[in-house]
Design an enzyme around this catalytic site. Structure first.
Site, PDB file in Angstrom:
ATOM      1  N   VAL A   1       0.824  -0.975   0.058  1.00 56.42           N
ATOM      2  CA  VAL A   1      -0.081   0.189   0.091  1.00 56.42           C
ATOM      3  C   VAL A   1       0.832   1.125  -0.020  1.00 56.42           C
ATOM      4  O   VAL A   1       1.634   1.399   0.898  1.00 56.42           O
ATOM      5  CB  VAL A   1      -0.983   0.018   1.125  1.00 56.42           C
ATOM      6  CG1 VAL A   1      -1.570   1.513   1.251  1.00 56.42           C
ATOM      7  CG2 VAL A   1      -2.048  -1.044   0.980  1.00 56.42           C
TER       8      VAL A   1
ATOM      9  N   GLU B   1      18.890 -10.478  23.463  1.00 58.15           N
ATOM     10  CA  GLU B   1      18.761 -12.029  23.065  1.00 58.15           C
ATOM     11  C   GLU B   1      19.753 -12.297  21.972  1.00 58.15           C
ATOM     12  O   GLU B   1      20.317 -13.306  22.166  1.00 58.15           O
ATOM     13  CB  GLU B   1      17.375 -12.063  22.322  1.00 58.15           C
ATOM     14  CG  GLU B   1      16.214 -12.068  23.294  1.00 58.15           C
ATOM     15  CD  GLU B   1      14.867 -11.846  22.833  1.00 58.15           C
ATOM     16  OE1 GLU B   1      13.771 -12.232  23.747  1.00 58.15           O
ATOM     17  OE2 GLU B   1      14.578 -11.390  21.721  1.00 58.15           O
TER      18      GLU B   1
END
Lengths: 439, 439
Positions: free
Chosen positions: B93, B184
């Site tokens: 879009v 992480e």
């Protein structure tokens, strides 16, 4: 073995044994190294990849059934516990200095050898049309190839959904070449369209997809017995594949394929499974090459005139009974074992012996519960051939995790008719968002 | 809800109900669609990808523990059985015609809506240094990003093995930004070096690798309670991560990072987990944006002045109690549920109500059996936080196959200390073979 007797018995043991360099960690290269596990040698393995790839299942990555890591295994890990593997190098061998007995890497580094095994395989060949055909018709040799094919196939359905007026060409898939890879790809494409995607679209019906398998020769699986070719063709047609034998592609472009009789097939998805060309490293071995670039090796699999250098696998042209030994995994594995035995003979001063390929049979899968098997005395098609195919492929995969995950993926796909890796990633295609990761 | 009352109650039902267009199939977009399953609406889902991506586990793809397909799921398949999802389109879009009530795709196609939900998320931001920093410090938002990081990390060890003289820089890894993703990644890098690769190399010892986690703020996990930040830092340092808080990167290049105090860290592998910038589609909504490009939404999550348009997820700036609701999956999911409820209210002519985010807590994992959990009343670190982290991530994954394969991969990695997806594929890197698939 006349040419093998004089020089190779002159071993250069160095500090701790003969230096063996193996280039290429495919089926042949791995087998050489493993078969030398107890030999007093110092092995260096060089590959441009960090992983061994189980190519017979690569078409399942291309068809979204398996993940790349299911069929690939780090080369370092394979040899982690083999003490005489001194080094594993990720690199590209660009040249071989036969006189100086060293291979030359892409940065100029020289790796000396006492015995060299070249097993760098083959890539696709587009019969002289590389520049024009390669971009529109990817082949299937590497993980990247497989992901590119997966992307194109899945994106074709997405295009058809967005532009239903153009769906005919987007839902047409042409596979060129009906050897085992082409047959497997064509069967997998039909299963994707008729089962995995069948109910997921709104504007199109994936089951209206057309899969065409083109073969220049008179029959599919040309290397198999004629009865099995006929059997395979019946199974393919039963699945819904349109098999066109005796037709060559004359021109390929973005919009389709033109056959030698000027028939035009409009398609945006062409897959190449026709020609192979041996690795270019063959040029550097000072030996005669055959028409597809393979090195014509001596009976002991060494390079004529250079008994310290062996060539095996898809790069080797091994003449036997007036024919060339086929470029299949079992032949590479047998040749690897033979070369390891010759190196051990050299170590103890024994004479080389000639290689003899034993054809234990061939298997090709066509789809869900469909396959053909040619085991010499027995040849058969259908469900039992498919079971045999699965069992053998699981056994030859490397690593417990890979075996487990492949079995589970197959079981899940078999039960659900779905495909676990339906991701469109990477790449770029005309008319499609360039890099779909920028928002 | 003053601005929501007048216009949106004017429903344009068309043939079979209100047309709802959802752009972006992340956590927020999916939740909107699912929550409207029984509503008399006709839904179109548009995403530039064909798959929903479970971003919280993307760092495990980057660190070779999981495959992309383990954490991704085809959007079409998610909605296969939801009858009021009329279309799923893969597309980008590019604009929103607020007056004409249509979104405009990249090829100019217009998709009309009665209600629009924009949930296109965020991408990395390099604080104005995009051109120079992006190529040397990839971020982690897409499958391609994760595979690029995996390639760079694994290739760095291969480089070090080939060029032991240069190993110091090749075995140094810098992660910039100590939010959950940075923490992480840093933990995973240490595990790769100290366990997965530890015994696979000959010329280098992967355990000599250095992992630096840089954070501009005073502590890691800045959004967590201070005690947990301290706990997380202790756990990271226990693993071997070098945590440097209070330091900004001043310059990044191919050879390393220069900090704001002019310290130089030589490295070829920099990972970016610092800044995010909202999707550019926010510019097209005629609404005020905050400093990182997020749309400042009204209390009902609609765009001020355009009650037919909602914004949720990482693209939305939702003010609550003087703060901005965090850009995490639970907030996107709650917002998606809220927007679906407002659309149902519009359908029956009811007034809109304001959104209220309920913080149910946060979890971040640091490594094997290490994590921190902040559940409001309880906050704790270590083994139990890690178990909670695993359980919640499995529950929120979509699809039985994905759950099964993630659990099995984790079990296998936990038992063997290995990583199942150690493949170097794709890409291009200075000094390395260009495309490693041509032989």
């Amino acid at each position: 073995m006349s040419e093998g007797d004089s020089e190779p018995s002159v071993v250069h043991p160095g500090e701790a044994g003969m230096r063996v360099v193996v280039v290429g960690a495919g089926f042949g290269g791995l087998k050489v190294v493993r078969s030398l596990a107890r030999a007093p040698v110092r092995i260096t393995v060089i590959d441009r990849r960090n992983h061994h790839l189980f190519q017979p299942l690569l078409y399942q990555v291309a068809s979204a059934a398996l993940d790349p890591s299911d069929i690939a295994y780090p080369i370092r890990t394979v040899f982690r516990r083999q003490d005489n593997v001194e080094r594993v190098l990720m690199g590209v061998v660009e040249d071989v200095d036969l006189e100086g007995r060293a291979v030359v890497l892409e940065d100029g580094a020289r790796i000396p050898y006492d015995r060299l095994v070249v097993a760098t395989g083959a890539t696709h060949s587009y019969f002289g049309n590389e520049a024009a055909w390669r971009p529109v018709a990817p082949g299937l040799k590497t993980v990247e190839d497989a992901l590119e094919i997966r992307r194109r196939v899945l994106a074709a359905f997405e295009h058809a959904e967005r532009y239903p007026d153009e769906q005919r060409a987007w839902l047409t898939f042409v596979v060129i070449g009906a050897g085992p890879t082409g047959v497997e790809l064509a069967g997998a494409l039909v299963e994707i369209a008729f089962h995995a995607l069948a109910r997921d679209f709104d504007a199109i019906d994936p089951r209206s997809a057309r899969v065409v398998l083109l073969e220049g020769g008179p029959r599919v699986l040309p290397a198999y017995p004629e009865a099995l070719s006929a059997n395979a063709q019946r199974q393919l047609e039963g699945l819904g594949v349109e098999v066109r034998t005796g037709h060559l592609a004359k021109a390929l472009d973005d919009g389709g394929v033109t056959l030698d009789d000027d028939t035009r097939i409009d398609t945006h998805t062409i897959l190449w499974a026709a020609g192979v060309r041996a690795s270019q490293l063959g040029d550097r071995l000072g030996a005669p090459l055959d028409a597809v670039g393979r090195v014509e090796v001596a009976p002991d699999l060494s390079v004529p005139g250079h008994p310290a250098v062996f060539v095996i696998g898809d790069l080797a042209h091994i003449a036997q009974d007036g024919e060339c030994v086929p470029g299949v995994a079992p032949a590479a594995i047998q040749a690897g074992k033979h070369v390891a035995a010759q190196i051990r003979r050299d170590l103890r001063g024994g004479a080389r012996v000639a290689f003899r390929y034993r054809d234990k049979g061939s298997l090709a899968t066509i789809g869900r519960a469909r396959a053909v098997a040619d085991l010499g005395r027995f040849s058969f098609g259908g469900f039992f051939a498919w079971l045999a195919w699965m069992a053998i492929h699981i056994v030859y995969l490397i690593g417990f995790r890979n075996r487990l995950f492949v079995v589970l993926s197959w079981g899940w796909s078999w039960l659900t008719f779905r495909r676990g890796s339906r991701l469109i990633t990477g790449g770029r295609r005309a008319g499609w968002p360039d890099r779909p990761d920028e928002s």
